[in-house]
Design a protein around this motif. Sequence first.
Motif, PDB file in Angstrom:
ATOM      1  N   THR B 104      45.065  48.962 136.465  1.00 48.60           N
ATOM      2  CA  THR B 104      45.495  47.969 135.482  1.00 48.60           C
ATOM      3  C   THR B 104      45.705  48.644 134.128  1.00 48.60           C
ATOM      4  N   VAL B 105      46.380  47.913 133.248  1.00 48.23           N
ATOM      5  CA  VAL B 105      46.751  48.460 131.938  1.00 48.23           C
ATOM      6  C   VAL B 105      45.512  48.756 131.093  1.00 48.23           C
ATOM      7  N   PRO B 108      44.152  47.755 125.252  1.00 47.88           N
ATOM      8  CA  PRO B 108      43.748  46.411 124.803  1.00 47.88           C
ATOM      9  C   PRO B 108      44.686  45.813 123.748  1.00 47.88           C
ATOM     10  N   LEU B 111      47.771  44.475 125.437  1.00 48.58           N
ATOM     11  CA  LEU B 111      47.476  43.274 126.218  1.00 48.58           C
ATOM     12  C   LEU B 111      47.264  42.066 125.309  1.00 48.58           C
ATOM     13  N   MET B 112      46.581  42.294 124.177  1.00 51.05           N
ATOM     14  CA  MET B 112      46.359  41.182 123.249  1.00 51.05           C
ATOM     15  C   MET B 112      47.684  40.684 122.688  1.00 51.05           C
ATOM     16  N   ALA B 114      50.615  40.969 124.118  1.00 50.17           N
ATOM     17  CA  ALA B 114      51.364  40.325 125.204  1.00 50.17           C
ATOM     18  C   ALA B 114      50.829  38.918 125.455  1.00 50.17           C
ATOM     19  N   MET B 115      49.508  38.776 125.500  1.00 48.79           N
ATOM     20  CA  MET B 115      48.904  37.469 125.760  1.00 48.79           C
ATOM     21  C   MET B 115      49.249  36.489 124.634  1.00 48.79           C
ATOM     22  N   ARG B 118      52.922  35.443 124.927  1.00 48.50           N
ATOM     23  CA  ARG B 118      53.166  34.560 126.076  1.00 48.50           C
ATOM     24  C   ARG B 118      52.580  33.180 125.828  1.00 48.50           C
ATOM     25  N   GLU B 119      51.430  33.127 125.176  1.00 48.65           N
ATOM     26  CA  GLU B 119      50.825  31.829 124.849  1.00 48.65           C
ATOM     27  C   GLU B 119      51.723  31.078 123.869  1.00 48.65           C
ATOM     28  N   ALA B 122      54.595  29.684 125.750  1.00 45.93           N
ATOM     29  CA  ALA B 122      54.210  28.541 126.582  1.00 45.93           C
ATOM     30  C   ALA B 122      54.011  27.293 125.730  1.00 45.93           C
ATOM     31  N   LEU B 165      55.762  50.979 128.642  1.00 43.31           N
ATOM     32  CA  LEU B 165      54.920  49.855 129.057  1.00 43.31           C
ATOM     33  C   LEU B 165      55.115  48.663 128.111  1.00 43.31           C
ATOM     34  N   THR B 168      58.245  47.024 128.957  1.00 44.09           N
ATOM     35  CA  THR B 168      58.092  46.230 130.185  1.00 44.09           C
ATOM     36  C   THR B 168      57.604  44.825 129.841  1.00 44.09           C
ATOM     37  N   TYR B 169      56.591  44.769 128.960  1.00 41.96           N
ATOM     38  CA  TYR B 169      56.037  43.470 128.571  1.00 41.96           C
ATOM     39  C   TYR B 169      57.026  42.652 127.744  1.00 41.96           C
ATOM     40  N   LYS B 172      59.685  41.252 130.039  1.00 48.03           N
ATOM     41  CA  LYS B 172      59.146  40.140 130.831  1.00 48.03           C
ATOM     42  C   LYS B 172      59.096  38.871 129.976  1.00 48.03           C
TER      43      LYS B 172
END
Lengths: 131, 185
Positions: B104-105, B108, B111-112, B114-115, B118-119, B122, B165, B168-169, B172
């Motif tokens: 996994t990536v 951090p 990922l933060m 990206a999250m 995405r939130e 949404a 990477l 990539t995010y 997406k």
Amino acid sequence: MAYSEKVIDHYNNPRNVGSLDKGAEDVGTGLVGAPACGDVMKLQIRVSADGIIQDAKFKTFGCGSAIASSSLATEWIKGKSLNDAETIKNTMIAQHLALPPVKIHCSVLAEDAIKAAIADYRAKATAKAAE
Amino acid sequence: MPAAEPFCPACTAVQPPGQADHFARLGFARAYDVDPAAVERRYFELQRRLHPDRFATKSPKERALSQAQATSLNDAYETLMDPLGRAVYLLRLSGIDTGGDGKTVDDPALLMEAMEMREALAEARTPAEVDALVGRARAEAEACRVALARLFAGGDLAAAGKATLRLTYLDKLLDDARARRLNVA
């Protein structure tokens, strides 16, 4: 590719979607991602003083298998001790959901998310004990 | 310029595609910075020469070889024209697997980010909110591409891997934003 009935069930009715307070000292947060597909998964646990996972929440942005894997993971770890939750392996998740080989990495993500959440909680608990 | 000509220079007969990399197949050096217009010109020129109509009266072997060449050429074209695909491919040529080898990536901050994005996507309720996120993601993807050209040119593959990477995010997110845009419209 056809999803299994269990994946579809978790995808349509995901369990424990949401967030816990990241800053709370009884909450552990695991944030993981799959490099190949750009999926991201957050799994959080609220842990009681005696080390039992009282609540678990997840938020996953990814494919159906990733959502199902994290949904199932939260279901499985609720009510378990941290030590028991740590024994959950991606192979158990993959088998339960009948994931095809190309989707095994989704279950790996869920296992890593559980481990990351537990590690985060423990780091907080250790820091608190050192105060 | 390394080139993998699909035709024999002496007798002009079509050749097997062989093991040429995607860059050599289209006559470009292995580099992140490629001129899309030049790639396009070269691709269409070769596809025209490999058109099935030109092989209708040729032997079955030559017909099969021309099809194999056309398929390899399509793969090369798609890779060279896609900023993310090109980065992933260049890393692969250097022996770096961007799939993380099942891991996994381990970043951090990425990922933060990206999250969070995405939130926000949404939670976007209007086309304008989606467009604002798309604008931000596009600008950051462009910055990634500029950085990748510099990093690959300088041979900094570790940093190029990180930027890939991130791209990539972002890609997406932009995919998801297209679907989200339709839902809020």
